[in-house]
Write a protein that holds these residues in place. Structure first.
Motif, PDB file in Angstrom:
ATOM      1  N   GLN A   1       1.765   5.469  -5.374  1.00 56.22           N
ATOM      2  CA  GLN A   1       3.277   4.512  -6.112  1.00 56.22           C
ATOM      3  C   GLN A   1       4.199   4.868  -6.851  1.00 56.22           C
ATOM      4  O   GLN A   1       4.710   5.130  -7.934  1.00 56.22           O
ATOM      5  N   PRO A   2       5.232   6.290  -6.577  1.00 53.49           N
ATOM      6  CA  PRO A   2       5.503   7.067  -6.435  1.00 53.49           C
ATOM      7  C   PRO A   2       7.080   6.265  -6.095  1.00 53.49           C
ATOM      8  O   PRO A   2       8.034   7.033  -7.512  1.00 53.49           O
TER       9      PRO A   2
ATOM     10  N   PRO B   1       0.602  -1.132   0.483  1.00 50.17           N
ATOM     11  CA  PRO B   1       0.319   0.014   0.112  1.00 50.17           C
ATOM     12  C   PRO B   1       1.034   0.968  -0.065  1.00 50.17           C
ATOM     13  O   PRO B   1       1.624   1.486   0.532  1.00 50.17           O
ATOM     14  N   THR B   2       0.919   2.278  -0.920  1.00 51.37           N
ATOM     15  CA  THR B   2       0.553   3.681  -1.242  1.00 51.37           C
ATOM     16  C   THR B   2      -0.039   4.568  -0.463  1.00 51.37           C
ATOM     17  O   THR B   2      -1.538   4.762  -0.891  1.00 51.37           O
TER      18      THR B   2
ATOM     19  N   TYR C   1       9.363  -2.884   0.848  1.00 55.04           N
ATOM     20  CA  TYR C   1       8.468  -4.026   0.202  1.00 55.04           C
ATOM     21  C   TYR C   1       9.281  -4.871  -0.696  1.00 55.04           C
ATOM     22  O   TYR C   1       8.746  -6.187  -0.955  1.00 55.04           O
ATOM     23  N   LEU C   2       9.936  -4.269  -1.378  1.00 57.47           N
ATOM     24  CA  LEU C   2      11.267  -4.629  -2.779  1.00 57.47           C
ATOM     25  C   LEU C   2      12.294  -5.396  -1.737  1.00 57.47           C
ATOM     26  O   LEU C   2      12.134  -6.820  -2.304  1.00 57.47           O
TER      27      LEU C   2
ATOM     28  N   PHE D   1       8.752  10.725  -1.168  1.00 56.23           N
ATOM     29  CA  PHE D   1       9.748  10.820  -0.774  1.00 56.23           C
ATOM     30  C   PHE D   1       9.452   9.010   0.160  1.00 56.23           C
ATOM     31  O   PHE D   1      10.093   8.179   0.481  1.00 56.23           O
ATOM     32  N   ARG D   2       8.043   9.443   1.062  1.00 55.90           N
ATOM     33  CA  ARG D   2       7.701   8.523   2.281  1.00 55.90           C
ATOM     34  C   ARG D   2       7.475   7.079   1.711  1.00 55.90           C
ATOM     35  O   ARG D   2       7.839   6.424   2.004  1.00 55.90           O
ATOM     36  N   ASN D   3       6.030   7.238   0.640  1.00 61.15           N
ATOM     37  CA  ASN D   3       5.836   5.787   0.388  1.00 61.15           C
ATOM     38  C   ASN D   3       7.281   5.265  -0.736  1.00 61.15           C
ATOM     39  O   ASN D   3       6.825   4.562  -0.636  1.00 61.15           O
ATOM     40  N   ALA D   4       8.152   6.505  -1.411  1.00 67.46           N
ATOM     41  CA  ALA D   4       9.237   5.559  -2.284  1.00 67.46           C
ATOM     42  C   ALA D   4       9.280   4.657  -1.321  1.00 67.46           C
ATOM     43  O   ALA D   4      10.170   3.055  -1.116  1.00 67.46           O
TER      44      ALA D   4
END
Length: 198
Positions: A52-53, A46-47, A133-134, A124-127
């Motif tokens: 999904q940046p 989730p983002t 997650y990666l 920045f936060r979501n990336a």
């Protein structure tokens, strides 16, 4: 009462308890199929606004590694060179262009298109979340992982993202570990030192 479906210990060990940050790799390639499987897993994390940046550059060829290595700190260079692939986890400064298709609930694009500070913080936060997650997706696929922030982000941006739209966040080395160089596991803070239930 609803029962929680807890993953088996083997899975929890592979993802967390026995997983290690790797600093040396065996000369084992990471295939295109594995890279694509990795993305197909991590993309479901989730983002905010389903934005999904994160953007990913999988640096694998000798030519691409030669562009990356001068930007990597001396202490991280050997492991980056040896890794099957190094992922540049970046963020797209104009991620909001995809919001109409990725977040159809309402038109959220103007929230970011007209507010550079909100766009930068959200990217920045979501990336960063997507980079985490990666890491977990890579471990789930049996890859060993060595994330790093020891690099010159400006140099990486110049070498790979000269147009300025994408910006490097951190690097993740992936492959098969050479555990002869794996350091002893560091301690972790106890629950009561870092958490509260209120």
């Amino acid at each position: 009462m609803t029962q929680l479906h807890v993953l088996p210990d083997l899975s929890l060990d592979q993802l967390f308890r026995k997983a290690r940050t790797v600093h040396a790799f065996q000369p084992v390639p990471v295939s295109d199929d594995t890279v694509r499987q990795l993305y197909e897993l991590l993309k479901w994390g989730p983002t905010a606004f389903n934005a999904q940046p994160a953007r990913y550059v999988f640096v694998r060829s000798a030519e691409a590694k030669a562009r990356l290595l001068p930007a990597v700190s001396a202490g991280n260079r050997a492991q980056t060179e040896a890794a099957g692939v190094t992922v540049i986890v970046a963020q797209d400064s104009q991620f909001y262009e995809h919001l109409p298709s990725q977040f159809p609930a309402y038109n959220a694009k103007p929230l970011f298109e007209s507010n550079a500070q909100a766009a930068e913080a959200t990217a920045f936060r979501n990336a960063s979340l997507q980079g985490a997650y990666l890491i977990l997706a890579a471990r789930a696929l049996g890859l060993d992982v060595g994330a790093q922030s020891g690099f010159d982000a400006a140099a990486v941006n110049q070498a790979f993202f000269a147009d300025g739209r994408w910006k490097a966040n951190f690097l993740v080395n992936l492959g098969v570990a050479d555990h002869q160089a794996t350091h002893p596991r560091g301690p972790r803070l106890a629950f009561d030192e870092v958490a509260q239930i209120v």
